[in-house]
Design an enzyme around this catalytic site. Sequence first.
Site, PDB file in Angstrom:
ATOM      1  N   LYS A 193      26.184  11.129  -0.501  1.00 40.93           N
ATOM      2  CA  LYS A 193      25.154  12.091  -0.118  1.00 40.93           C
ATOM      3  C   LYS A 193      24.202  12.265  -1.298  1.00 40.93           C
ATOM      4  O   LYS A 193      24.626  12.632  -2.403  1.00 40.93           O
ATOM      5  CB  LYS A 193      25.816  13.417   0.246  1.00 40.93           C
ATOM      6  N   LYS A 246      24.011   9.467   3.593  1.00 39.48           N
ATOM      7  CA  LYS A 246      23.079  10.519   3.997  1.00 39.48           C
ATOM      8  C   LYS A 246      22.037  10.731   2.908  1.00 39.48           C
ATOM      9  O   LYS A 246      22.425  10.847   1.743  1.00 39.48           O
ATOM     10  CB  LYS A 246      23.883  11.798   4.219  1.00 39.48           C
TER      11      LYS A 246
HETATM   12  C1  PBG Z   1      25.331  21.258   3.420  1.00 38.91           C
HETATM   13  C2  PBG Z   1      24.566  20.277   4.228  1.00 38.91           C
HETATM   14  C3  PBG Z   1      23.210  19.917   4.131  1.00 38.91           C
HETATM   15  C4  PBG Z   1      22.952  19.075   5.219  1.00 38.91           C
HETATM   16  C5  PBG Z   1      24.133  18.921   5.911  1.00 38.91           C
HETATM   17  N1  PBG Z   1      25.138  19.646   5.275  1.00 38.91           N
HETATM   18  C6  PBG Z   1      22.148  20.370   3.217  1.00 38.91           C
HETATM   19  C7  PBG Z   1      22.253  20.222   1.766  1.00 38.91           C
HETATM   20  O1  PBG Z   1      23.099  19.511   1.208  1.00 38.91           O
HETATM   21  O2  PBG Z   1      21.426  20.866   1.121  1.00 38.91           O
HETATM   22  C8  PBG Z   1      21.608  18.502   5.562  1.00 38.91           C
HETATM   23  C9  PBG Z   1      21.422  18.117   6.988  1.00 38.91           C
HETATM   24  C10 PBG Z   1      20.005  17.881   7.383  1.00 38.91           C
HETATM   25  O3  PBG Z   1      19.073  17.955   6.571  1.00 38.91           O
HETATM   26  O4  PBG Z   1      19.805  17.602   8.584  1.00 38.91           O
HETATM   27  N2  PBG Z   1      25.964  20.815   2.321  1.00 38.91           N
END
Ligand code: PBG
Length: 324
Positions: A193, A246
Site C-alpha cells: 500500500k 493499492k
Molecule cells: C485506511 C484506508 C484507506 C483506504 C482504504 N483503507 C486510506 C488511507 O490509507 O489513507 C483508501 C481507499 C480509497 O481511497 O478508496 N487505512
Amino acid sequence: MIDFRFRRLRLNENLRRMTRRTQLSVDHFIYPLFVVPGEKVRTPIVSMPGVFQVSIDQVVREVQEVCELKIPAVLLFGQPTQKDVFGSQAYDDHGIVQRAIREIKSHLLPVVVISDVCLCAYTTHGHCGLVDKNQILNDETCEVLAKVALSHAKGGVDMVAPSDMMDGRVGFIRHVLDQQGFSNLPILSYAAKFASSFYGPFREAQHSTPQFGDRKSYQLDPANASEALREIEADIQEGADMVMVKPALPYLDILSRVRDITDIPLVAYQVSGEYVMIEAAAAKGYLDRERAILESLYAIRRAGADMIITYFAKEVAKILPRRG
Ligand code: PBG
C-alpha cells in the site's frame, strides 16, 4: 519477407472476442461499503459521486443489491460514534462494523463479508496506529489490530483485511485468530500500500485525514518497486491468504511484478482517487465513461490482478451482460 497483418484477427467483434486474453467477470469484483451511525441514513459522499454512506438498517439493502448483481464480496468500512486516541471503538464488540457484520450475516445473504482492519477512522489523530510523541508505534499497534480482527471474527466476518501497513501485523493477527479458534478465517493483506494522493476522496468521506504529519512513515514510497515486492513476500510468509496492491492503475508495474513472483490470489484496489478521476472527466464530457471504466479494469486485470476492489463494481455488473 513476411507481410505482417495483425489486423486480420481484429476485423470483427467475434474475432476480437475469440482472441481476447483478459476476461472481466463479475466474479472478480469486491464492492466497498461505508457504514455510518444513525438510522435510515443514505448520504451521498460529496467527494465520491455515486457512492453512499449508509446506516446499519440500510446496509442489508445494499448487500441485497450486490447479491442480485452476483457480486461475490463486499468490503466494510465503518465510522465510529466517537473517536479517541486509542481508536477503541474499532475493537468494540458492539462497534459499527461488528454490528453491520452481524446484521448482514443474520439475513443469510450469499456474500463474502470482508472487513477493513485499521484505526485511522477511529482515532482523533487520524493515524492508522497508536501515537506517542508524534511517532506511530508499530508493535503496540499490531496488538490493537489483532483485537480489531478478533472482534470482527466474533461477529462472523468471512475475511479480515488489515490496511494499516504496520510491520508484522499479518503474523500477529494470524496468531491471535488461531489461538482464539478462528484458524479458518482468511486474511487479505493490504501488503503493498503506497503513500498515495489518490486516497483523498476516501479520507474526506471517512474523516480519516491525519491531523498531524502524513502516512509516509508506514506506507510505501511511490518511487519504490522492489520494496513493495519484499512487503508482499513478508506478508505471504506471515500467513496472508491473499495480498493486495493499492492503488491500482498508477501501480500496474507492481501488480505485474508481484504476479511474476507468486501465485497467491492477488487483489488490486482501484481507489477513490482513481474512481473520481474517471467520474470527473466523464462529467465534463472529456471521456467516454463506460469505455474508460472498462479499459481501466481490463488494464488492472491484464497486469495480473485476480480480483479488483472497485466503486464501479455495481456499475460494471450491469454493463457486462449488456456488452456480452
Ligand atoms: C485506511 C484506508 C484507506 C483506504 C482504504 N483503507 C486510506 C488511507 O490509507 O489513507 C483508501 C481507499 C480509497 O481511497 O478508496 N487505512
